[in-house]
Motif scaffolding. Structure first.
Motif, PDB file in Angstrom:
ATOM      1  N   ASN A   1       0.811  -1.223   0.000  1.00  0.00           N
ATOM      2  CA  ASN A   1       0.000   0.000   0.000  1.00  0.00           C
ATOM      3  C   ASN A   1       0.841   1.268   0.000  1.00  0.00           C
ATOM      4  N   ASP A   2       2.176   1.125  -0.019  1.00  0.00           N
ATOM      5  CA  ASP A   2       3.073   2.283   0.043  1.00  0.00           C
ATOM      6  C   ASP A   2       2.667   3.222   1.165  1.00  0.00           C
ATOM      7  N   ALA A   3       2.616   2.675   2.372  1.00  0.00           N
ATOM      8  CA  ALA A   3       2.215   3.449   3.546  1.00  0.00           C
ATOM      9  C   ALA A   3       3.071   3.058   4.746  1.00  0.00           C
ATOM     10  N   ILE A   4       3.142   3.991   5.702  1.00  0.00           N
ATOM     11  CA  ILE A   4       3.849   3.770   6.960  1.00  0.00           C
ATOM     12  C   ILE A   4       2.781   3.612   8.039  1.00  0.00           C
ATOM     13  N   TYR A   5       2.907   2.556   8.855  1.00  0.00           N
ATOM     14  CA  TYR A   5       1.930   2.243   9.897  1.00  0.00           C
ATOM     15  C   TYR A   5       2.567   2.471  11.259  1.00  0.00           C
ATOM     16  N   GLN A   6       1.812   3.124  12.163  1.00  0.00           N
ATOM     17  CA  GLN A   6       2.337   3.505  13.471  1.00  0.00           C
ATOM     18  C   GLN A   6       1.791   2.590  14.565  1.00  0.00           C
ATOM     19  N   TYR A   7       2.694   2.133  15.435  1.00  0.00           N
ATOM     20  CA  TYR A   7       2.348   1.265  16.561  1.00  0.00           C
ATOM     21  C   TYR A   7       2.876   1.871  17.858  1.00  0.00           C
ATOM     22  N   SER A   8       2.215   1.589  18.970  1.00  0.00           N
ATOM     23  CA  SER A   8       2.708   1.976  20.294  1.00  0.00           C
ATOM     24  C   SER A   8       3.144   0.729  21.044  1.00  0.00           C
ATOM     25  N   LEU A   9       4.215   0.855  21.817  1.00  0.00           N
ATOM     26  CA  LEU A   9       4.716  -0.244  22.620  1.00  0.00           C
ATOM     27  C   LEU A   9       4.670   0.175  24.083  1.00  0.00           C
ATOM     28  N   THR A  10       4.048  -0.620  24.935  1.00  0.00           N
ATOM     29  CA  THR A  10       3.966  -0.264  26.357  1.00  0.00           C
ATOM     30  C   THR A  10       5.314  -0.445  27.042  1.00  0.00           C
ATOM     31  N   THR A  11       6.142  -1.345  26.539  1.00  0.00           N
ATOM     32  CA  THR A  11       7.508  -1.531  27.014  1.00  0.00           C
ATOM     33  C   THR A  11       8.437  -1.256  25.835  1.00  0.00           C
ATOM     34  N   GLY A  12       9.321  -0.282  26.000  1.00  0.00           N
ATOM     35  CA  GLY A  12      10.199   0.119  24.907  1.00  0.00           C
ATOM     36  C   GLY A  12      10.963  -1.038  24.288  1.00  0.00           C
TER      37      GLY A  12
ATOM     38  N   ASN B   1      -3.859   2.565  14.733  1.00  0.00           N
ATOM     39  CA  ASN B   1      -4.868   2.884  13.711  1.00  0.00           C
ATOM     40  C   ASN B   1      -4.503   4.187  12.982  1.00  0.00           C
ATOM     41  N   ILE B   2      -3.200   4.373  12.795  1.00  0.00           N
ATOM     42  CA  ILE B   2      -2.678   5.559  12.108  1.00  0.00           C
ATOM     43  C   ILE B   2      -1.717   5.082  11.022  1.00  0.00           C
ATOM     44  N   SER B   3      -1.932   5.582   9.815  1.00  0.00           N
ATOM     45  CA  SER B   3      -1.002   5.288   8.727  1.00  0.00           C
ATOM     46  C   SER B   3      -0.810   6.553   7.894  1.00  0.00           C
ATOM     47  N   PHE B   4       0.291   6.581   7.161  1.00  0.00           N
ATOM     48  CA  PHE B   4       0.600   7.721   6.307  1.00  0.00           C
ATOM     49  C   PHE B   4       1.037   7.204   4.950  1.00  0.00           C
ATOM     50  N   SER B   5       0.362   7.647   3.901  1.00  0.00           N
ATOM     51  CA  SER B   5       0.671   7.198   2.546  1.00  0.00           C
ATOM     52  C   SER B   5       1.844   7.987   1.965  1.00  0.00           C
ATOM     53  N   VAL B   6       2.782   7.262   1.367  1.00  0.00           N
ATOM     54  CA  VAL B   6       3.913   7.882   0.681  1.00  0.00           C
ATOM     55  C   VAL B   6       3.812   7.658  -0.832  1.00  0.00           C
ATOM     56  N   LEU B   7       2.637   7.223  -1.254  1.00  0.00           N
ATOM     57  CA  LEU B   7       2.384   6.879  -2.654  1.00  0.00           C
ATOM     58  C   LEU B   7       2.612   8.053  -3.598  1.00  0.00           C
ATOM     59  N   SER B   8       2.370   9.272  -3.154  1.00  0.00           N
ATOM     60  CA  SER B   8       2.552  10.443  -4.025  1.00  0.00           C
ATOM     61  C   SER B   8       4.019  10.674  -4.396  1.00  0.00           C
TER      62      SER B   8
END
Length: 134
Positions: free
Chosen positions: A21-32, A42-49
């Motif tokens: 999908n040419d996108a970056i997906y964001q995750y959170s970790l409770t323990t680094g 539930n956050i993604s950013f498209s780099v397709l452009s």
């Protein structure tokens, strides 16, 4: 089809670059840096452009700059993040700045910077690592 992975400095945020999908997906970790504690934000950013064949991402040390490379344009693209290490809607802006790496490698595959951002390292599918100075 994940192709790259980056963490913020304390390991509480993880970013996965997907090629399909040419996108970056964001995750959170409770323990680094413990991926068993990861949950999708539930956050993604498209780099397709900028490029239609995602290959690599990297952030500066405070997460206010993000860099992306793909193998269709053979360039490194620069983005600004208002809040560091957050891909939330409205937080990421393409700076309209790119750096052409095609003279060295027509298929960039990975991207990293040294801690002060004066050196960029590019992994090419030709199995070479290229170093650039800024």
């Amino acid at each position: 089809n994940p192709v790259d992975l980056e963490f913020n400095t304390d390991g509480t945020k993880m970013f996965v670059l997907g090629q399909t999908n040419d996108a970056i997906y964001q995750y959170s970790l409770t323990t680094g840096f413990n991926i068993s504690s990861a949950s999708y934000d539930n956050i993604s950013f498209s780099v397709l452009s900028q490029d239609t064949s995602a290959q690599g991402i990297s952030f500066n040390s405070d997460g206010t700059k993000m860099f992306y490379t793909g193998s269709s344009q053979d360039k490194v693209h620069q983005y600004s993040l208002t809040n560091g290490f957050s891909l939330a809607s409205g937080n990421v802006t393409y700076d309209n700045i790119s750096f052409d790496v095609s003279p060295q490698d027509a298929t960039p595959a990975g991207l990293a910077f040294n801690s002060d951002g004066t050196k960029m390292f590019l992994l090419g599918l030709t199995k070479f690592v290229y170093q650039y100075s800024f």
